[in-house]
Write an enzyme that holds these catalytic residues in place. Structure first.
Site, PDB file in Angstrom:
ATOM      1  N   TYR A  32      14.395  30.464   7.657  1.00 23.68           N
ATOM      2  CA  TYR A  32      13.412  30.843   8.132  1.00 23.68           C
ATOM      3  C   TYR A  32      13.356  31.144   9.712  1.00 23.68           C
ATOM      4  O   TYR A  32      13.400  30.208  10.438  1.00 23.68           O
ATOM      5  CB  TYR A  32      12.038  30.498   7.805  1.00 23.68           C
ATOM      6  CG  TYR A  32      11.942  30.873   6.086  1.00 23.68           C
ATOM      7  CD1 TYR A  32      11.913  31.673   5.580  1.00 23.68           C
ATOM      8  CD2 TYR A  32      11.680  29.449   5.535  1.00 23.68           C
ATOM      9  CE1 TYR A  32      11.478  31.812   4.215  1.00 23.68           C
ATOM     10  CE2 TYR A  32      11.223  29.421   4.258  1.00 23.68           C
ATOM     11  CZ  TYR A  32      11.315  30.804   3.528  1.00 23.68           C
ATOM     12  OH  TYR A  32      10.994  30.701   2.293  1.00 23.68           O
ATOM     13  N   LYS A  54       0.802  -1.110   0.163  1.00 21.38           N
ATOM     14  CA  LYS A  54       0.025   0.124   0.019  1.00 21.38           C
ATOM     15  C   LYS A  54       0.794   1.168   0.063  1.00 21.38           C
ATOM     16  O   LYS A  54       2.028   1.213   0.184  1.00 21.38           O
ATOM     17  CB  LYS A  54      -0.948  -0.042   1.227  1.00 21.38           C
ATOM     18  CG  LYS A  54      -0.142   0.237   2.537  1.00 21.38           C
ATOM     19  CD  LYS A  54      -1.203  -0.023   3.620  1.00 21.38           C
ATOM     20  CE  LYS A  54      -0.395   0.175   5.114  1.00 21.38           C
ATOM     21  NZ  LYS A  54      -1.192   0.273   6.174  1.00 21.38           N
TER      22      LYS A  54
END
Length: 389
Positions: free
Chosen positions: A276, A44
């Site tokens: 940042y 999956k």
């Protein structure tokens, strides 16, 4: 088809190398742990980020007799790619592609009456018998039929079977705490599952497989192996939980190696803010290296300031915040060249961090680290075709 191993010094922005021989070896190890059961390789979420089609083929080559996906769309894509063996999918919503699943000979999970009605209608429309596996909620509290509702679901499934519309091919459940050895819920769920199996079989259900064991239960609970074990993260060489030991402790080898090329190396003075918010400020004159991957590529922003990498044989840590496309490491005055390799994680035997190291840095689990690596990072398959058989 095998591919030649790439030259790792090639100046690609980033790459995720997928070692299919390691995957095959992991499947063989897991088969040996459950010799009396069949093995399902769960592929999956694009094989936990490793590439579903290539990993599914390799797992089958190594002896997996079943493949498993969450969504029917994932399973149908594997059928379209030529995977023809037993293939199960279990996460459905109303209106899903039931007819396509029936026509593709998928095993479909049914947890409640609405799903049984929809798959029965699809089988009638397709003129084919649906392969249905009834899921029992034995205590996880997600999908699955509650014990009080089990008699009704079993009875309706048997009526549909008598009409030639379905074949009940499996009875199954899922464990909540198998990655916590000794947790009392494990024994409680196994007892409840055995009781629900016994009831269904007394009513006339004759399943091909009964299964509840996931990767951790495959590794630690032989009494849970039953007819089939569903192995997910362990196939990819990652320990389901640090409590169970490292991948090496369990005889598994990580399949993914994530690397990037330094995009820039530059000298900066002390007191220089980095990324940042300036959550990192250089303590003195140093060199900074720019690594051109970020949270858009699946690098967890939660690992800002903590995520480890290997550069020039030394561990470094993300300096400041992980941005969308890049992050910075403080090289401490070392001067590697732009284009030199940065290893984010791998097997660990070359001194590099592992996915578990990143999980610890980000406060998550290694499943998430590998699964979230995005489509901007090319998968490069290393495949000598060693099936080990």
């Amino acid at each position: 088809m095998s591919e030649t191993a790439p030259v790792r010094s090639a100046p690609l922005r980033a790459r995720a190398e997928i070692d299919l021989d390691a995957l095959r070896a992991n499947v063989r190890t897991l088969r040996a742990l459950a010799p009396g059961a069949e093995l399902m390789a769960v592929v999956k979420s694009d094989a936990y980020g490793h590439g579903a089609v290539r990993c599914a083929r390799a797992a089958v080559e190594a002896g997996a007799t079943w493949l498993g996906t969450a969504t029917p769309e994932e399973a149908l894509a594997l059928r379209a790619a030529g995977l023809s063996g037993r293939l199960m999918c279990w996460l459905w919503a109303p209106g899903g592609p039931w007819r396509e699943a029936v026509e593709a000979d998928l095993d479909v999970a049914v947890s409640g009456m609405w799903a049984l009605r929809e798959v029965t209608d699809a089988a009638r429309a397709a003129g084919a018998r649906a392969r249905v596996q009834l899921k029992a909620d034995t205590g996880l509290g997600r999908n699955g039929c509650q014990p009080d509702d089990w008699p009704e679901l079993v009875a309706e499934a048997l009526r549909a079977e008598a009409e030639g519309l379905v074949k009940v091919t499996g009875l199954w459940s899922h464990l909540a705490c198998a990655d916590e050895p000794g947790h009392p819920s494990i024994d409680a769920q196994l007892t409840r599952f055995r009781d629900m199996i016994a009831y269904a079989e007394r009513q006339g259900v004759r399943p091909e497989v009964r299964h509840i064991a996931n990767s951790p239960a495959t590794l630690t609970r032989p009494d849970a192996h039953l007819d089939l074990v569903r192995t997910g993260i362990a196939v990819y060489g990652i320990s389901p939980s640090p409590e169970l030991g490292s991948a090496a402790d369990l005889g598994l080898r990580p399949v993914m190696r994530l690397s990037a090329s330094l995009a820039l190396v530059k000298h900066v003075s002390g007191g220089h803010g980095v990324s940042y918010g300036h959550h990192y400020v250089t303590p003195g004159a140093t060199t900074l290296g720019l690594v051109p991957v970020g949270y858009a590529d699946g690098i967890p922003r939660h690992a800002s300031g903590t995520g480890p990498v290997l550069v020039g044989g030394k561990w470094r840590t993300v300096a400041g915040r992980v941005a969308m496309d890049q992050f910075v490491v403080d090289l401490g005055g070392d001067e590697p060249a732009a284009g030199d390799e940065v290893v984010l994680f791998g097997a660990g035997d070359g001194g590099e961090p592992t996915a578990e190291d990143w999980a610890q840095a980000a406060g998550t689990i290694a499943y998430e680290i590998v699964t979230r690596i995005g489509t901007r990072v090319p998968r490069v398959y290393l495949d000598k075709g060693d099936t080990g058989e």
